[in-house]
Design a protein around this motif. Structure first.
Motif, short mmCIF file in Angstrom:
data_model
loop_
_atom_site.label_atom_id
_atom_site.label_comp_id
_atom_site.label_asym_id
_atom_site.label_seq_id
_atom_site.Cartn_x
_atom_site.Cartn_y
_atom_site.Cartn_z
N GLY A 96 0.80 -1.22 0.00
CA GLY A 96 0.00 0.00 0.00
C GLY A 96 0.83 1.27 0.00
N VAL A 97 2.07 1.20 0.49
CA VAL A 97 2.91 2.41 0.58
C VAL A 97 4.20 2.30 -0.22
CG1 VAL A 97 2.00 2.90 2.88
CG2 VAL A 97 4.14 1.59 2.66
N ALA A 98 4.49 1.12 -0.77
CA ALA A 98 5.81 0.84 -1.32
C ALA A 98 6.25 1.81 -2.41
CB ALA A 98 5.86 -0.60 -1.84
N LYS A 99 5.39 2.06 -3.38
CA LYS A 99 5.81 2.89 -4.51
C LYS A 99 6.25 4.27 -4.06
CE LYS A 99 4.41 4.53 -9.08
NZ LYS A 99 3.36 4.49 -10.14
N GLU A 100 5.43 4.92 -3.22
CA GLU A 100 5.77 6.27 -2.76
C GLU A 100 6.97 6.26 -1.81
OE1 GLU A 100 4.69 9.13 -3.90
OE2 GLU A 100 3.58 7.89 -5.33
N GLU A 101 7.10 5.21 -0.99
CA GLU A 101 8.23 5.10 -0.08
C GLU A 101 9.55 4.99 -0.85
OE1 GLU A 101 8.92 4.85 3.48
OE2 GLU A 101 7.14 6.12 3.35
N PHE A 102 9.57 4.14 -1.85
CA PHE A 102 10.79 3.98 -2.65
C PHE A 102 11.11 5.26 -3.42
CE2 PHE A 102 9.95 -0.77 -2.54
CZ PHE A 102 11.07 -1.07 -1.79
#
Length: 462
Positions: A96-102
């Motif tokens: 749920g957060v991976a794309k923005e976190e990376f």
């Protein structure tokens, strides 16, 4: 964000590579091992390795190469939240957060290092890496930790679903289907990974795998933990789909030569030294999953009934399901050894080990091939069914436990089949011996995997 290392060391850095890990099971370990190989081969390249704090804490217990930096990203789990024990719950929060976190992590690393990213290396599961690499206008290198055939099932998911829809009603899960996947002569529907045609196709995990299959052809390079001589027909087909498809394994054979072995804290090897050649059943189902209690009982009863010497790696919690007195009896008469952990590669390499009873995970299959030990497979999840199918029906280097679950009778039959001295057992040993030689040759000085790794180094340094 947290960083480890300064990335300087007096060396002029020529490239800055972002590395995105899928922080579950053995995925981050394999990716970091690959990055360490790349970092050693390309000392002027700086690698920024992104994973969750929990995973990074376990991975970076020892100092790595000077040109690898650690960056922590959020796991997406709300503060104070208590896991409910739902399948893939932790994975779903992370996705749920991976794309923005990376994406934000890359910005932090570029600012701290003072150098823009020149390449993105990621676990193949992280399909959105294709979009980020395009935004940054840099190459995307995707690492697939599983085998070539399981990868094909995800690449051809839409085709499989279309064919299954046409055949639905006339076939069942246990039917063999010919030419369902290009390069794969036949396969049972039941052996396809969950999320291809069975299971919750709309779950975040199934969606991730489907999107991986749809986006992976956008990668500049796809690297896989295998060797091209193991599955030449599938390799040929995948090579026609990807810009650059590279078999760079088996990683266990590469790491065996480059990494020190862990201490044998439970004296497994000294116990094996006292057993007859080719007589011991080594049993291990990994650290994540385990067969249900009734099947553990069936294995124990079969071992005692057949008087098979055994070394069983099983965690303390699961040991409580073994029959009353089993551990004490077998330990006392010297026929068995039950431990919470074993140095698997060393155990498989030992002359006393005659069969590997396994879940059929890809790493275990490769380790068994690398040591020339036939297998008894009982798949539990993921790509294990298709790997087990390959072991028995394609390569002929082991057996799938009849009926798909351990019973005393079927386990006795499997042990006797593999450990006997008849033609069937001899054929298995000969065939896996041939694959063992091919695997070792592939990672040798002029081997196919060695040459492919050099190509991969060229991709990240150009």
């Amino acid at each position: 964000m947290e960083t480890i290392g300064n990335g300087n060391g007096g060396t002029v850095r020529t490239r800055h590579v972002a590395v995105f890990a899928f922080p579950f099971a053995s995925h981050p370990t394999h990716l970091l091992n690959l990055v360490r190989r790349l970092a050693a081969a390309a000392p002027t390249v700086l690698f920024s390795f992104f994973s969750t704090e929990r995973t990074n804490r376990a991975l970076f217990t020892k100092r790595g190469c000077d040109n690898i930096l650690r960056y922590d990203v959020s796991d997406g789990i709300p503060e104070g939240y208590v896991m409910q024990g739902k399948i893939h719950e932790d994975i779903n929060y992370f996705l749920g957060v991976a794309k923005e976190e990376f994406k934000s992590g890359v910005q932090v690393a570029e600012k701290e290092v003072g150098m823009k990213m020149s390449c993105l290396v990621s676990d193949a599961f992280l399909w959105f890496s294709a979009d980020l690499a395009k935004e940054l206008n840099i190459p995307w290198v995707a690492l697939r930790t599983g085998g070539a055939r399981s990868l094909s099932t995800h690449l051809y998911t839409d085709l499989i679903r279309e064919k299954y829809s046409e055949l639905k009603g006339s076939i069942g899960p246990n039917d063999e289907i010919a030419n369902l996947i290009p390069g794969v002569e036949s396969i049972r529907l039941a052996d396809l990974p969950i999320g291809v045609i069975f299971g919750d196709l709309d779950s975040p995990f199934a969606s991730m795998m489907h999107k991986m299959g749809r986006n992976l052809t956008r990668a500049t390079t796809v690297a896989i933990n295998s060797f091209q001589e193991l599955d030449p027909d599938v390799t040929k087909n995948l090579s026609s789909l990807f810009n650059n498809f590279l078999n760079i394994g088996p990683s266990n054979l590469v790491s065996k030569h480059n990494s020190p072995s862990k201490p044998d804290e439970f004296s497994c090897i000294s116990w094996l030294d006292n057993q007859n050649p080719g007589s011991v059943a080594y049993i291990s189902f990994g650290t994540k999953f385990c067969p249900p209690p009734n099947e553990l009982v069936a294995i124990a009863e079969a071992l005692e009934s057949t008087k098979t010497p055994f070394l069983w790696s099983i965690n303390k919690d699961s040991q409580t399901h073994l029959p009353l007195g089993f551990v004490e009896r077998t330990t006392a008469n010297g026929s068995g050894k039950v431990v919470p952990w074993a140095p698997q590669v060393q155990v498989l390499d030992h002359i006393a080990t005659g069969v590997f009873v396994t879940h059929g995970g890809w790493n275990s299959v490769l380790e068994s091939i690398g040591s020339g030990v036939p297998m008894i497979c009982r798949p539990l999840i993921g790509d294990q069914p298709i790997n087990s199918w390959m072991v028995e029906r394609v390569w002929g280097i082991g057996v799938w436990i009849e009926g798909g679950k351990f019973t005393k009778h079927e386990t006795c039959c499997a042990l006797e089949q593999v450990l006997s001295v008849d033609a069937s057992s001899k054929g298995m040993k000969e065939r896996i011996g041939v694959l063992k030689d091919l695997a070792h040759k592939a990672v040798g000085p002029n081997g196919s995997s060695t040459q492919n790794f050099k190509t991969l180094v060229d991709v990240i340094t150009r």
